[in-house]
Each structure stands twice: as structure tokens, then as C-alpha cells.
Design an enzyme around this catalytic site. Structure first.
Site, short mmCIF file in Angstrom:
data_model
loop_
_atom_site.label_atom_id
_atom_site.label_comp_id
_atom_site.label_asym_id
_atom_site.label_seq_id
_atom_site.Cartn_x
_atom_site.Cartn_y
_atom_site.Cartn_z
N TYR A 50 50.59 -6.60 -36.23
CA TYR A 50 50.96 -7.22 -37.51
C TYR A 50 50.42 -8.64 -37.56
O TYR A 50 50.56 -9.39 -36.60
CB TYR A 50 52.49 -7.27 -37.66
CG TYR A 50 52.96 -6.28 -38.72
CD1 TYR A 50 52.54 -6.42 -40.03
CD2 TYR A 50 53.81 -5.23 -38.40
CE1 TYR A 50 52.94 -5.52 -41.00
CE2 TYR A 50 54.22 -4.33 -39.36
CZ TYR A 50 53.77 -4.47 -40.67
OH TYR A 50 54.16 -3.59 -41.63
N GLU A 52 50.58 -10.83 -40.70
CA GLU A 52 50.78 -11.36 -42.06
C GLU A 52 50.36 -12.82 -42.12
O GLU A 52 50.72 -13.62 -41.26
CB GLU A 52 52.24 -11.19 -42.47
CG GLU A 52 52.55 -9.76 -42.84
CD GLU A 52 53.97 -9.54 -43.32
OE1 GLU A 52 54.66 -10.52 -43.60
OE2 GLU A 52 54.37 -8.37 -43.40
N ASP A 199 32.29 -6.40 -60.19
CA ASP A 199 32.78 -5.44 -59.20
C ASP A 199 31.55 -4.65 -58.76
O ASP A 199 31.07 -3.78 -59.47
CB ASP A 199 33.82 -4.52 -59.86
CG ASP A 199 34.27 -3.38 -58.94
OD1 ASP A 199 33.71 -3.24 -57.84
OD2 ASP A 199 35.19 -2.63 -59.33
N THR A 225 34.10 -2.75 -52.60
CA THR A 225 34.65 -1.96 -51.51
C THR A 225 33.61 -1.96 -50.40
O THR A 225 32.45 -2.31 -50.61
CB THR A 225 34.93 -0.51 -51.96
OG1 THR A 225 33.79 0.01 -52.62
CG2 THR A 225 36.14 -0.44 -52.86
N LYS A 228 31.08 2.27 -49.40
CA LYS A 228 30.10 3.04 -50.18
C LYS A 228 28.71 2.70 -49.64
O LYS A 228 28.40 3.08 -48.52
CB LYS A 228 30.27 2.74 -51.67
CG LYS A 228 31.66 3.15 -52.19
CD LYS A 228 31.80 2.94 -53.69
CE LYS A 228 33.13 3.45 -54.21
NZ LYS A 228 34.16 2.40 -54.28
N ARG A 234 36.86 2.15 -45.05
CA ARG A 234 37.47 1.99 -46.37
C ARG A 234 38.18 0.64 -46.41
O ARG A 234 38.99 0.32 -45.52
CB ARG A 234 38.49 3.11 -46.62
CG ARG A 234 37.87 4.47 -46.51
CD ARG A 234 38.78 5.52 -47.03
NE ARG A 234 38.51 5.74 -48.42
CZ ARG A 234 37.53 6.54 -48.86
NH1 ARG A 234 36.76 7.20 -48.02
NH2 ARG A 234 37.32 6.69 -50.15
N1 DSN Z 1 36.43 6.75 -56.63
C1 DSN Z 1 35.29 5.86 -56.52
C2 DSN Z 1 34.03 6.51 -56.96
O1 DSN Z 1 33.86 7.65 -56.58
O2 DSN Z 1 33.21 5.91 -57.64
C3 DSN Z 1 35.51 4.58 -57.20
O3 DSN Z 1 36.75 4.08 -56.85
#
Ligand code: DSN
Length: 411
Positions: A50, A52, A199, A225, A228, A234
Site C-alpha cells: 500500500y 497511498e 486523450d 492508457t 494499447k 493496463r
Molecule cells: N475499450 C477501449 C477500446 O477498445 O477502444 C477504449 O476504452
């Protein structure tokens, strides 16, 4: 002691999923294969801790190692994205949705007006969909693509901004196959005195590698994120100009989150080190080359594509001339070992559960080393399955053999 010995049920499911990932053509635009090293950090003892707070200002003891790890993740993110000295990074967001909501919480008041892309035209749920917290809490006004070109029409966006005078303008998409003109977005935001937010969750890896225009350093806030095109665990990252740092950090913790997932942050640090290499830049270039090659082959086979092509890692097939809906096409392709997801197309007359499109992306197959010539093979399999569904089992067999030549990282 191992999962295999002590929990064979779960162990077997993981093995089955690993085999599934190995045997198929993974074409979901938001998925990828992470390296062994990224997996190793993610599955480490750091999950026990932890922490925080933020590095060197924690609410629990015993964080002297974790502080160094989080510092490393921040420093490597700054290096990977070539952030100027006056930019700040928060690596704690659990994933994409909290990350965006945290930015709104930091910079907006409930009821403020925000401009973002329409979900049906390629925006995201957290970009103000009425069923999402963002759409309930703030007044989102949505822009879309041009009915003719299916590309962003910056003149229309500028007119809308002038009319609605938003507090924040968001650019960022989950289903838009074209390069974004961030400079133009910034001008539009500046003209109406709005905060500029990008984003870049889908294109993060392409932006870091310099194969897509970057909103840094002229935007106020950039979110992405990490799982990807960045090929990490993630998670989410918020990068912002220093003047927003205090508000953003407070919105993440204690505003919306508790203890950061330090195993994910360590894994992110590993990924960011990988991103900042010549090999990754080559990978990102190939992702785009593959997407363009796949788009061309599919169009040669008679498929319509939204906007007529691809500049990034994805393309959207418009099936309206094929007598098949997106759900049926997705299921058929899946039965042949071609994994995609159905998608709305701009001005779709069908509903999200069974829309008119299929979204396809090249990040994962490129991680397996596939090149342009392999994309024409993939296009011919997609064509065969959609035009003659009975061939699906045969195609599945061929793909299983084909993918053996391309070992996926981390499997
Ligand atoms: N679910 C993602 C996508 O497939 O683009 C975006 O959050």
C-alpha cells in the site's frame, strides 16, 4: 508451490487463454501483446504494498523502494514522450476511464460545458456519453465527422466552439482512423479560452515514437492508457503542464483513488523503457504501414472503409454494402480465428449492439512481426469469411498454422 499444483482449475483457464491468444489473428485495435519483462513486473510482489500518496509523501510506512519505482516510471514516461521540463506526470490512474474523469474533476465544476467527439463517430464513453458519469456530471456538446468525408471538419468544430464557449475541448478517439491535427485543435481552444485536453489512449505509442503528430507541448493536458499501442500493462497516465499539476494530483488521490497499484506502475516503467528505443520506433512505423496495407487490400477486395483509408493503427470497415451487420460479421470472423470488434460507423442507422461496422487494428499482429505482405493475406481471409461463411473452419485451421510462424511476445 504453484498455480498449476494448487489451483489447477484457474491454471488451466490461463493456459487456454494463452493458447487462444497464440492461435488467432488479434485485430482488436486496442489490444496488444506485452513483453515477458512487462508481465514479470506486473506479477511481482509489488502488488502487496500500500502506498497511498505520492513518492516521498506517503501515508504508510515501508515505501522506500516503491518511491524509487514510481519515480522511475515518471522519469521514463517523461523521456518516452520527450516532455518539456515544465510538464508533470501522474502515473497512478488505474485505467482509462478513471484517468479522464480525474482530469474533469481537477479542471471542471459540475455543469461546465465541454466539447468532445460524438461516441457514434468514434468518441469514448468517458467523452460525455449520457450513460457515463462524464455525461451526467458535465454538459457535453458533441462534434462529429463531416457527413461527406467522414473526417474531422475543423471549421465546423471552430464554429461550434465559438457558439457554445466550452470550458474544455477534448480531442481523442477510440474509432477514428485518421491523423489528428492537434495544432488546429489548440488554436480552436485558444480562440475561445478553453482548456485543451487530448486523450491519446489509442495512438499513445505512435505519438511517443514520432509517427503521429503530438499534442505535446502545446496542449494543457494529455491522457493515455498504457496498454494499447504503448504495449504496457493496463493503466493510465496523465501528463499536464505544471500549472495543473496540483489539481490533477489531488483529483487522482485522494479525490478518486486510494492506494496506487505499484505492480502496474513498475510494469509501466518497464514498458516506457521499451518505448524509448529505436526498436519501438520501428515497431510503431510498421503498425502504420500495416494498417495502410490492410486498408488498401480490403478496399481492393471491394470493402468500403470509413473515410476511405487509415493514417494510424486502425481502420473501420463499413459493411452497409455487404448485406451483413457488424455483430454477425464479428462473430463469423471470430469463429475463423480473426478477432475484431463491431463498431458504429458515422451516421449509422443501426444500433450499437449490432452496428454497421467492424473496427480493425494492427498493433498486436505487428508485435508478432507481421508485415505488409501478411496484411494482404489477412485481407483475403476476412473477405473469404464474410462472403462465404462456410469457409470459416478451414480459415481457422490455416490461421492456426500461419500464426505459428509469428511467436507473440509474452506468450
Ligand atoms: N475499450 C477501449 C477500446 O477498445 O477502444 C477504449 O476504452
Amino acid at each position: 508451490m504453484s498455480l498449476k499444483q494448487n489451483d489447477s482449475e484457474l491454471h488451466s483457464l490461463i493456459l487456454q487463454e494463452r493458447k487462444r491468444q497464440a492461435d488467432v489473428l488479434e485485430l482488436i485495435a486496442s489490444e496488444n501483446y506485452v513483453s515477458d519483462e512487462v508481465l514479470e513486473a506486473l506479477g511481482s510482489v509489488l502488488t502487496n504494498k500500500y502506498a497511498e500518496g505520492y513518492p516521498h509523501k506517503r501515508y504508510y510506512a515501508g515505501n522506500e523502494i516503491v518511491d524509487q519505482i514510481e519515480d522511475l516510471a515518471i522519469a521514463r514516461t517523461k523521456a518516452a514522450f520527450h516532455l518539456p521540463d515544465d510538464w508533470h506526470v501522474n502515473v497512478q490512474p488505474y485505467s482509462g476511464s478513471p484517468m479522464n474523469l480525474e482530469v474533469y474533476a481537477a479542471l471542471l465544476s459540475p455543469g461546465d460545458t465541454v466539447m468532445a467527439m460524438n461516441l457514434d463517430h468514434g468518441g469514448h464513453l468517458t467523452h460525455g456519453s449520457p450513460v457515463n458519469f462524464s455525461g451526467k456530471q458535465y454538459k457535453f456538446v458533441h462534434y462529429g465527422v463531416s457527413p461527406k468525408s467522414h473526417k474531422l471538419d475543423y471549421e465546423e468544430i471552430a464554429k461550434m466552439a465559438d457558439k457554445v464557449r466550452p470550458k474544455l475541448i477534448l480531442s481523442g478517439f477510440t474509432a477514428y482512423p485518421r491523423e489528428i491535427d492537434f495544432k488546429r485543435f489548440k488554436e480552436i481552444a485558444q480562440d475561445v479560452n478553453a482548456v485543451s485536453m487530448a486523450d491519446i489512449s489509442h495512438i499513445g505509442g505512435l505519438v511517443a515514437a514520432g509517427v503521429h503528430a503530438s499534442p505535446i507541448p502545446f496542449f494543457d493536458v494529455v491522457t493515455t492508457t498504457t496498454h494499447k499501442t504503448l504495449r504496457g500493462p493496463r493503466g493510465g497516465l496523465i501528463m499536464c503542464k505544471e500549472k495543473h499539476a496540483v489539481a490533477i494530483d489531488k483529483a487522482v488521490f485522494p479525490g478518486m483513488q486510494g492506494g496506487p497499484h505499484e505492480n502496474a506502475i513498475a510494469s509501466m516503467a518497464v514498458a516506457m523503457k521499451e518505448v524509448n528505443t529505436a526498436a519501438f520506433r520501428k515497431y510503431a512505423e510498421q503498425v502504420v504501414k500495416n494498417s495502410k496495407a490492410l486498408a488498401k487490400s480490403l478496399m481492393d477486395f471491394g470493402f468500403k472503409l470509413v473515410s476511405g483509408g487509415s493514417d494510424n493503427h486502425m481502420l473501420i470497415m463499413d459493411l452497409t454494402n455487404k448485406n451483413i451487420g457488424g455483430k454477425q460479421a464479428q462473430d463469423l470472423l471470430d469463429s475463423a480465428g480473426i478477432v475484431t470488434n463491431r463498431s458504429m460507423i458515422p451516421f449509422d442507422t443501426r444500433k450499437p449492439w449490432d452496428p454497421s461496422g467492424i473496427r480493425i487494428g494492427t498493433p498486436a499482429v505487428t508485435s508478432r512481426g507481421m508485415k505488409e505482405k501478411d496484411m494482404s493475406k489477412i485481407a483475403s481471409w476476412i473477405t473469404a469469411v464474410i462472403t462465404e461463411p462456410l469457409v470459416a473452419p478451414k480459415v481457422k485451421d490455416e490461421i492456426k498454422k500461419f500464426t505459428k510462424n509469428f511467436p507473440a511476445p509474452g506468450l
